[in-house]
Motif scaffolding. Structure first.
Motif, PDB file in Angstrom:
ATOM      1  N   PHE A  90     -38.691-102.212  60.814  1.00  0.00           N
ATOM      2  CA  PHE A  90     -39.955-102.934  60.923  1.00  0.00           C
ATOM      3  C   PHE A  90     -40.701-102.540  62.195  1.00  0.00           C
ATOM      4  O   PHE A  90     -40.086-102.316  63.243  1.00  0.00           O
ATOM      5  CB  PHE A  90     -39.699-104.448  60.923  1.00  0.00           C
ATOM      6  N   GLN A  91     -42.029-102.444  62.090  1.00  0.00           N
ATOM      7  CA  GLN A  91     -42.883-102.189  63.255  1.00  0.00           C
ATOM      8  C   GLN A  91     -43.964-103.265  63.278  1.00  0.00           C
ATOM      9  O   GLN A  91     -44.796-103.339  62.378  1.00  0.00           O
ATOM     10  CB  GLN A  91     -43.539-100.802  63.169  1.00  0.00           C
ATOM     11  N   ARG A  92     -43.918-104.125  64.300  1.00  0.00           N
ATOM     12  CA  ARG A  92     -44.911-105.206  64.409  1.00  0.00           C
ATOM     13  C   ARG A  92     -46.089-104.716  65.242  1.00  0.00           C
ATOM     14  O   ARG A  92     -45.922-104.211  66.346  1.00  0.00           O
ATOM     15  CB  ARG A  92     -44.269-106.433  65.052  1.00  0.00           C
ATOM     16  N   LYS A  93     -47.287-104.873  64.702  1.00  0.00           N
ATOM     17  CA  LYS A  93     -48.502-104.451  65.390  1.00  0.00           C
ATOM     18  C   LYS A  93     -49.422-105.652  65.586  1.00  0.00           C
ATOM     19  O   LYS A  93     -49.266-106.681  64.943  1.00  0.00           O
ATOM     20  CB  LYS A  93     -49.240-103.363  64.589  1.00  0.00           C
ATOM     21  N   GLY A  94     -50.370-105.501  66.495  1.00  0.00           N
ATOM     22  CA  GLY A  94     -51.314-106.577  66.756  1.00  0.00           C
ATOM     23  C   GLY A  94     -52.199-106.857  65.562  1.00  0.00           C
ATOM     24  O   GLY A  94     -52.436-105.997  64.723  1.00  0.00           O
ATOM     25  N   HIS A  95     -52.711-108.086  65.497  1.00  0.00           N
ATOM     26  CA  HIS A  95     -53.662-108.512  64.464  1.00  0.00           C
ATOM     27  C   HIS A  95     -53.087-108.362  63.048  1.00  0.00           C
ATOM     28  O   HIS A  95     -53.819-108.097  62.090  1.00  0.00           O
ATOM     29  CB  HIS A  95     -54.973-107.733  64.583  1.00  0.00           C
ATOM     30  N   LEU A 120     -39.468-108.343  63.829  1.00  0.00           N
ATOM     31  CA  LEU A 120     -40.044-107.755  65.033  1.00  0.00           C
ATOM     32  C   LEU A 120     -39.749-106.262  65.080  1.00  0.00           C
ATOM     33  O   LEU A 120     -38.904-105.755  64.331  1.00  0.00           O
ATOM     34  CB  LEU A 120     -39.480-108.447  66.277  1.00  0.00           C
ATOM     35  N   THR A 121     -40.443-105.567  65.952  1.00  0.00           N
ATOM     36  CA  THR A 121     -40.302-104.117  66.042  1.00  0.00           C
ATOM     37  C   THR A 121     -38.841-103.707  66.269  1.00  0.00           C
ATOM     38  O   THR A 121     -38.171-104.233  67.155  1.00  0.00           O
ATOM     39  CB  THR A 121     -41.171-103.561  67.185  1.00  0.00           C
ATOM     40  N   GLU A 147     -30.527-106.710  60.568  1.00  0.00           N
ATOM     41  CA  GLU A 147     -30.051-106.532  61.942  1.00  0.00           C
ATOM     42  C   GLU A 147     -31.224-106.672  62.905  1.00  0.00           C
ATOM     43  O   GLU A 147     -32.214-105.953  62.793  1.00  0.00           O
ATOM     44  CB  GLU A 147     -29.414-105.143  62.096  1.00  0.00           C
ATOM     45  N   ARG A 148     -31.111-107.617  63.833  1.00  0.00           N
ATOM     46  CA  ARG A 148     -32.162-107.825  64.818  1.00  0.00           C
ATOM     47  C   ARG A 148     -32.013-106.831  65.973  1.00  0.00           C
ATOM     48  O   ARG A 148     -30.909-106.612  66.483  1.00  0.00           O
ATOM     49  CB  ARG A 148     -32.087-109.226  65.403  1.00  0.00           C
ATOM     50  N   ALA A 149     -33.117-106.219  66.377  1.00  0.00           N
ATOM     51  CA  ALA A 149     -33.111-105.397  67.586  1.00  0.00           C
ATOM     52  C   ALA A 149     -33.195-106.322  68.799  1.00  0.00           C
ATOM     53  O   ALA A 149     -33.459-107.520  68.666  1.00  0.00           O
ATOM     54  CB  ALA A 149     -34.298-104.435  67.566  1.00  0.00           C
ATOM     55  N   GLU A 150     -32.960-105.775  69.982  1.00  0.00           N
ATOM     56  CA  GLU A 150     -33.105-106.552  71.220  1.00  0.00           C
ATOM     57  C   GLU A 150     -34.597-106.671  71.519  1.00  0.00           C
ATOM     58  O   GLU A 150     -35.307-105.670  71.620  1.00  0.00           O
ATOM     59  CB  GLU A 150     -32.391-105.843  72.375  1.00  0.00           C
ATOM     60  N   HIS A 151     -35.083-107.920  71.667  1.00  0.00           N
ATOM     61  CA  HIS A 151     -36.506-108.126  71.883  1.00  0.00           C
ATOM     62  C   HIS A 151     -36.743-108.891  73.178  1.00  0.00           C
ATOM     63  O   HIS A 151     -36.309-110.040  73.323  1.00  0.00           O
ATOM     64  CB  HIS A 151     -37.128-108.918  70.724  1.00  0.00           C
ATOM     65  N   THR A 152     -37.401-108.254  74.130  1.00  0.00           N
ATOM     66  CA  THR A 152     -37.778-108.935  75.361  1.00  0.00           C
ATOM     67  C   THR A 152     -39.286-108.862  75.537  1.00  0.00           C
ATOM     68  O   THR A 152     -39.919-107.885  75.134  1.00  0.00           O
ATOM     69  CB  THR A 152     -37.090-108.312  76.591  1.00  0.00           C
ATOM     70  N   PHE A 153     -39.839-109.911  76.132  1.00  0.00           N
ATOM     71  CA  PHE A 153     -41.279-109.980  76.376  1.00  0.00           C
ATOM     72  C   PHE A 153     -41.523-110.479  77.794  1.00  0.00           C
ATOM     73  O   PHE A 153     -40.744-111.265  78.341  1.00  0.00           O
ATOM     74  CB  PHE A 153     -41.950-110.914  75.364  1.00  0.00           C
ATOM     75  N   VAL A 154     -42.605-110.006  78.365  1.00  0.00           N
ATOM     76  CA  VAL A 154     -42.974-110.375  79.731  1.00  0.00           C
ATOM     77  C   VAL A 154     -44.146-111.335  79.674  1.00  0.00           C
ATOM     78  O   VAL A 154     -45.081-111.157  78.881  1.00  0.00           O
ATOM     79  CB  VAL A 154     -43.362-109.122  80.541  1.00  0.00           C
ATOM     80  N   GLY A 155     -44.109-112.359  80.532  1.00  0.00           N
ATOM     81  CA  GLY A 155     -45.225-113.297  80.584  1.00  0.00           C
ATOM     82  C   GLY A 155     -45.049-114.275  81.725  1.00  0.00           C
ATOM     83  O   GLY A 155     -44.165-114.125  82.572  1.00  0.00           O
ATOM     84  N   VAL A 156     -45.900-115.293  81.712  1.00  0.00           N
ATOM     85  CA  VAL A 156     -45.881-116.313  82.762  1.00  0.00           C
ATOM     86  C   VAL A 156     -45.364-117.617  82.164  1.00  0.00           C
ATOM     87  O   VAL A 156     -45.781-118.026  81.073  1.00  0.00           O
ATOM     88  CB  VAL A 156     -47.294-116.503  83.353  1.00  0.00           C
ATOM     89  N   LEU A 157     -44.470-118.280  82.892  1.00  0.00           N
ATOM     90  CA  LEU A 157     -43.862-119.525  82.416  1.00  0.00           C
ATOM     91  C   LEU A 157     -44.797-120.713  82.582  1.00  0.00           C
ATOM     92  O   LEU A 157     -45.461-120.861  83.618  1.00  0.00           O
ATOM     93  CB  LEU A 157     -42.588-119.816  83.201  1.00  0.00           C
ATOM     94  N   GLU A 158     -44.838-121.556  81.551  1.00  0.00           N
ATOM     95  CA  GLU A 158     -45.460-122.876  81.654  1.00  0.00           C
ATOM     96  C   GLU A 158     -44.363-123.899  81.371  1.00  0.00           C
ATOM     97  O   GLU A 158     -43.878-124.000  80.243  1.00  0.00           O
ATOM     98  CB  GLU A 158     -46.602-123.025  80.647  1.00  0.00           C
TER      99      GLU A 158
END
Length: 718
Positions: A90-95, A120-121, A147-158
């Motif tokens: 799978f390849q996840r793209k914007g929109h 997810l990608t 099978e899930r790939a390893e998915h990490t995302f960067v952002g700001v915590l609320e």
């Protein structure tokens, strides 16, 4: 009137069995999860008469026997989820523009968000094919995630009282990530962090995750550079165990190993690199031979002597595959002990090298060449600027040797272009950075004679090594090798470039022999030299070209016009070069061919990582551009339209080459549509046209550091 209608109904042509089967298949393919009885199916395919409905019932039973349908309840049918079940990545793209790459290759399968099961990608998924869209693209529906790939995302915590969210600007994830308070691992509200997704069930609106690393305070330079690396899945620190392994490697060169190598320690040798370089992986030696010819040695750091296959250092280098060059730092492929010390060809230190040595006459003809493992001792470390000054003034250290190398390089370069090599020479933007990582000014990196001297001899060495293995005598079997290939440009894209440059007063051939095409490209690039549109023309021509990649399947290098080409000259920063060194050692000693399939996997991984690193490098440049222009809000500049997409017009400022966008939503005179074929935007009512290359006057309107995005306001079209 009613009688006519009734008579027309009686005249309606009865559906044939084959037509019914087609309609039923289409009906269930469009509704793979739903369950229907024969009456509902009959209505769905417009089977109205009793005989037709009876036929539908029989066909449904037959389709159950054929496993196309299943019967969850007596008399009720659905598409068999196990029928035609396929697998892919799978390849996840914007929109919502997601797709699946089928296992084993093939045309990508488009997937709507509602049919994605929140894949997810990189996830390995099972899917079923649906009917084709209007555009005739294949469309599918994810039926399961294997099978899930390893998915990490960067952002700001609320962080709230009972829960937390990661707010991310990642374009492929259109929602925030829910984080339980016990999974914050010390991170606080407002921190920029890396979060790993732990689950995302189909019925949940948001994925669930946990914090895996705290990067720091948003806006701080180190935080943002590490965030860029993490966003692209690249490492931003070196594993301690790998560094410890490197620290244990001896810096002594054993006498028996020196004895096995050709000795260049008494030959004039020097390195030429950027002034801030720390790893010197190539050196040139030069000496006059008794017959009047010149011997030039291209000496490359012998990384493979220190980094053994499957060692902890090798495994880390393979995963990284390349060094990453951000605006203000280098993320090395190898531990510092190796890249800056043991392998680096520092002056006045004896070093092991893998070398391509050439005997050349004064016309730069190659009289003979050999590939050897050597030992060298560099006499001098030069910066490009120093060499350029010596060449221009005709005086300074090693002026005789440098002038001879420059003369030979000029002749090699001229011959290369006469054989069809393409003369791309783009201006590169660089930032002067202060001690806090803040960009204070912009300068342009130019390729002068000193740079081209090194480039030419590196190209010669790479080509010679590829030919040594790739050119096989009759009766001999080919051996698997790593090639750097560049395919022919896409004809349709080149036609679009030709139409575009014609408006600027240039001509570009798109048919004819290979040499005629490259001559036409070079002629166009030469005529555009030092003109305002030079960078633009070079950029769109490069975009029309194929991307160079690593592979075991040699198709030659179109841009260089080489039938055989590889990467041999930068093993400190590129893993394919390390592979080439190992293969050379094996094959020159008469060894058997390695497994091609395994080698191709390494090539594919290296190509993928090269692209990822390039994307991260571009992201760091965008961040510094945004930071630089953020201090100049409201200022006005002259610029040139450098790109157009469905969201707006990109403008490059002439003075500093920084780029920003004028969003279409900010145009108040008309609704503008993107015309991809003609590189323009056209007003629906006014028919006003904005074309690639048009001069513009703009004002810096908005800067979003989180998105690394700059918005311009249009003042006028100049």
């Amino acid at each position: 009137m009613s009688m006519n209608k009734k008579s027309k109904g009686k005249e309606r042509k009865r559906l044939t069995k084959s037509e019914m089967i087609k309609r039923i298949e289409k009906f269930f393919n469009e509704r793979p999860s739903n369950i229907y009885n024969y009456k509902q199916v009959s209505r769905g395919i417009d089977a109205k008469t009793e005989p037709e409905k009876c036929e539908v019932a029989r066909i449904l039973q037959q389709m159950c026997s054929d496993k196309f349908l299943c019967e969850p309840d007596p008399g009720r049918y659905r598409r068999n989820p196990k029928k035609d079940l396929r697998e892919g990545t799978f390849q996840r793209k914007g929109h919502g523009g997601h797709f699946i790459i089928p296992e084993g290759g093939g045309e990508p399968i488009a997937v709507k968000e509602e049919d994605s099961l929140h894949a997810l990608t990189g996830d390995k998924v099972e899917y079923v094919l649906l009917t084709k869209r209007r555009r005739h693209d294949l469309e599918g529906r994810v039926s399961g995630i294997k099978e899930r790939a390893e998915h990490t995302f960067v952002g700001v915590l609320e962080v709230k009282k009972h829960y937390a969210f990661l707010v991310t600007n990642n374009r492929v994830l259109d929602c925030d990530i829910y984080i339980p308070l016990d999974k914050l691992h010390g991170a606080l509200d407002g921190d920029k962090v890396v979060t790993r997704i732990t689950s995302w069930e189909p019925w949940e609106n948001n994925p669930v995750g946990e914090v895996v690393d705290k990067l720091g305070t948003p806006g701080e330079n180190n935080t943002e550079m590490h965030a860029i690396l993490a966003e692209f899945g690249l490492p931003y620190r070196y594993p301690q165990k790998v560094e410890e392994a490197a620290d244990k490697i001896s810096d002594e060169l054993p006498a028996d190993e020196i004895a096995r190598r050709e000795d260049f320690r008494g030959v004039t040798t020097f390195t030429i690199d950027p002034k801030d370089a720390k790893d010197f992986d190539d050196a040139l030696s030069i000496r006059r031979l008794d017959n009047g010819n010149t011997e030039v040695g291209v000496h490359i750091a012998d990384v493979s002597y220190y980094v053994k296959p499957d060692s902890i250092i090798d495994k880390e280098a393979y995963q990284r595959a390349t060094s990453v060059y951000l605006v203000d730092r280098t993320i090395p492929m190898l531990p510092e002990r190796l890249c800056n010390e043991l392998c680096s060809l520092r002056p006045d230190e004896e070093k092991f090298c893998f070398s391509a040595i050439f005997e050349m006459n004064d016309d730069a003809d190659i009289v003979s060449s050999r590939i050897k493992r050597c030992v060298i001792r560099s006499d001098r470390r030069f910066a490009y600027e120093e060499v350029q000054e010596i060449l221009e003034k005709g005086e300074g250290e090693y002026v005789t040797e440098l002038s001879k190398l420059n003369d030979l390089a000029h002749k090699l370069r001229k011959r290369r272009f006469s054989h069809g090599s393409i003369d791309f020479d783009r201006c590169e933007v660089r930032f002067d950075i202060d001690e806090n990582g803040k960009p204070v000014s912009v300068y342009f990196k130019e390729s002068k004679d000193a740079n081209k001297l090194i480039e030419e001899f590196m190209l010669l060495a790479n080509r010679t090594v590829a030919e040594a293995i790739g050119k096989v005598p009759k009766g001999k079997a080919k051996k698997s090798f790593v090639y750097r290939v560049h395919d022919l440009p896409d004809t349709e894209k080149m036609n679009d470039v030709s139409k575009f440059v014609r408006r600027l007063g240039y001509t570009l051939k798109t048919d004819g022999t290979r040499n005629q095409l490259t001559e036409s490209i070079n002629s166009m690039l030469h005529k555009a030299k030092e003109k305002p549109e030079e960078n633009l023309i070079s950029t769109i021509t490069i975009r029309a070209m194929a991307k160079a990649v690593y592979t075991t399947k040699n198709i030659g290098h179109y841009g260089l016009a080489f039938a055989y080409y590889t990467h041999f000259t930068s093993p400190i920063r590129r893993y394919p070069d390390v592979m080439v060194h190992r293969l050379l050692e094996r094959y020159l000693a008469g060894g058997r061919s390695v497994n091609q399939k395994k080698l191709e996997e390494i090539c594919q991984h290296s190509s993928d990582m090269e692209m990822t690193a390039a994307n991260a490098e571009r992201a760091s440049i965008k961040y510094k551009q945004a930071e630089f222009l953020g201090d100049r809000l409201g200022m006005e500049y002259d610029g040139t339209i450098s790109g157009i997409n469905k969201f707006g017009i990109y403008v490059e400022i002439d003075e500093n080459k920084c780029e920003g966008m004028i969003p279409f939503r900010d145009f108040d005179d008309d609704f503008y549509e993107f015309d991809e074929k003609n590189y323009c935007a056209r007003g629906r009512s006014t028919h006003k046209i904005y074309r690639l290359g048009d001069p513009m006057k703009i004002r810096i309107a908005r800067v979003n550091m989180e998105k690394r995005q700059v918005d311009f306001a249009l003042i006028e079209k100049r």
